[in-house]
Design an enzyme around this catalytic site. Structure first.
Site, PDB file in Angstrom:
ATOM      1  N   TYR A 126     -14.358  12.441 -38.120  1.00  0.00           N
ATOM      2  CA  TYR A 126     -14.849  13.813 -38.662  1.00  0.00           C
ATOM      3  C   TYR A 126     -16.655  12.792 -39.097  1.00  0.00           C
ATOM      4  O   TYR A 126     -17.654  13.828 -39.611  1.00  0.00           O
ATOM      5  CB  TYR A 126     -14.297  14.286 -39.407  1.00  0.00           C
ATOM      6  N   LYS A 173      -0.419   6.706 -39.336  1.00  0.00           N
ATOM      7  CA  LYS A 173      -0.494   6.267 -37.839  1.00  0.00           C
ATOM      8  C   LYS A 173      -1.042   4.450 -37.938  1.00  0.00           C
ATOM      9  O   LYS A 173      -1.807   3.763 -36.650  1.00  0.00           O
ATOM     10  CB  LYS A 173      -1.473   7.136 -36.529  1.00  0.00           C
ATOM     11  N   ASP A 207       4.087  11.599 -36.339  1.00  0.00           N
ATOM     12  CA  ASP A 207       4.581  12.463 -34.843  1.00  0.00           C
ATOM     13  C   ASP A 207       5.758  12.194 -35.074  1.00  0.00           C
ATOM     14  O   ASP A 207       6.511  13.669 -34.942  1.00  0.00           O
ATOM     15  CB  ASP A 207       4.460  11.110 -33.531  1.00  0.00           C
ATOM     16  N   ASP A 231      -6.436  18.217 -40.721  1.00  0.00           N
ATOM     17  CA  ASP A 231      -6.468  19.344 -39.743  1.00  0.00           C
ATOM     18  C   ASP A 231      -5.224  19.963 -38.578  1.00  0.00           C
ATOM     19  O   ASP A 231      -4.948  21.202 -39.517  1.00  0.00           O
ATOM     20  CB  ASP A 231      -7.664  19.636 -39.129  1.00  0.00           C
TER      21      ASP A 231
END
Ligand code: NAD
Length: 336
Positions: A126, A173, A207, A231
């Site tokens: 962002y 991740k 994930d 988000d």
């Protein structure tokens, strides 16, 4: 003189409808507040301002340090920079806090869910650093700074301590984004080890984390993650407890705080009087707690829980037929 001054930003789409319902509830709750109503979003452009976040609106929040905001419409792919991103950056609202709780009366696959998501609000993808390398090739830069990663980790552990939460799980991740997500988990680990060893801590690759969330959400207590993951996972968690109409949110910095529902401006139902105002009312309850108006916060919470549990006056998104006003009237009738 009113005890508090609160900036109200009705926003776009269903924003003005859910904001007016929330204001009615707060006024009926006995809160001593003065409202400073100012625009943002498409509404600001319609009113003749040259920016979706007018300088006047920003200055009012800086002055009063507190705002309740409705959703705003963000143009996709062109036009103005998102109001939300501008606000978070200008006011350094670095933590998004999104509690997700099962409500008695809202039927969902799981019960007794009680998860708080803490989302880093100022960087990651962002950061808005995008460029065209050559025609046909564009990039978006993911930014992680040690200062911001440490600050959000400390906020999460402090929140866990104050709210008597037991465990923080970081979704990441770092197996792929070794530097950026690596910095995020290393900062969280450090704060855990050096400052809050009493709070349980673990890390899950996002994930697998998403799979575990939909298989057994009750195994999680607090989730901490960078901007984009936060988000997405917030909306996933909202789905677990009945959707975007029943989850509140807040954006907190060291100097100011902006409270808003997680949902958007819902253009598909705007102006029809059927939007569920509960998410913004719940966000207002978080605001009341932030203002140390705990008794009023409890009163409003008890009232909305009673209306939802009764199940007679639910809005369409929760399977009922009540209008925004009917739901609000039922809630106000329960305030005591
Ligand atoms: P949305 O949250 O507006 O709507 C998704 C679905 O949920 C729609 O079917 C909508 O009718 C329903 N819904 C949302 N809130 C509801 C409520 N209170 N009561 C009943 N039903 C509700 O998401 P979207 O359609 O992806 O986005 C619409 C616009 O909102 C976009 O411009 C987006 O950028 C903006 N947005 C703003 C914010 C914000 O200001 N905080 C957050 C998310 C999206």
């Amino acid at each position: 003189m009113a005890k508090h001054t609160i900036v109200l930003i009705p926003g776009d789409g269903i924003g003005p409808e859910v904001m007016s319902a929330t204001r009615r509830v707060l006024e009926a709750s006995g809160l001593s507040a003065e409202w400073v109503e100012l625009p943002a979003g498409a509404a600001a452009i319609d009113q003749g301002y040259d920016n979706v976040l007018p300088a006047r609106t920003l200055a009012a929040i800086q002055a009063h340090k507190l705002a309740l905001k409705g959703p705003v419409t963000t143009p996709v792919g062109k036009g103005f920079k998102s109001v939300n991103v501008q606000l978070r950056k200008a006011l350094n609202l670095y933590s998004a806090v999104r509690p997700v709780r099962s409500l008695a009366g809202v039927k969902t696959r799981f019960s007794d869910i009680d998860i708080v998501i803490i989302r880093e609000n100022t960087e990651g993808l962002y950061s808005g650093i995008e460029n065209e390398v050559v025609p046909g090739v564009v990039t978006s830069l993911k930014v992680a700074t040690e200062v911001a990663c440490t600050r959000i980790a400390r906020y999460a552990f402090r929140y866990a301590t104050r709210r008597h939460r037991k465990k923080i799980t970081v979704f990441h991740k770092a197996n792929i984004m070794k530097l950026t997500d690596g910095m995020f988990i290393n900062s969280a680990r450090k704060i855990h080890e050096e400052e809050y060893p009493n709070i349980e801590y673990d890390e899950v690759i996002i994930d697998a984390g998403c799979m575990k969330l939909v298989q057994d959400p009750n195994r999680f207590d607090m989730l901490l993650m960078e901007n984009l993951y936060g988000d997405l996972v917030s909306d996933l968690c909202a789905g677990l407890v009945g959707g975007l109409g029943v989850v509140p949110g807040s954006n907190i910095g060291d100097d100011a705080a902006v409270f808003e529902a997680v949902h958007g401006s819902a253009p598909d139902i705007a102006g029809k009087g059927v939007a569920n105002p509960l998410a913004l009312i719940m966000s207002a309850v978080m605001m009341l707690e932030h203002m140390h108006e705990d008794a009023i916060a409890k009163k409003v919470q008890t009232a909305y829980e009673a209306v939802i549990a009764e199940g007679k006056t639910l809005t369409r998104d929760l399977g009922g037929t009540a209008s925004t006003d009917q739901f609000t009237d039922a809630l106000i009738a329960k305030l005591k």
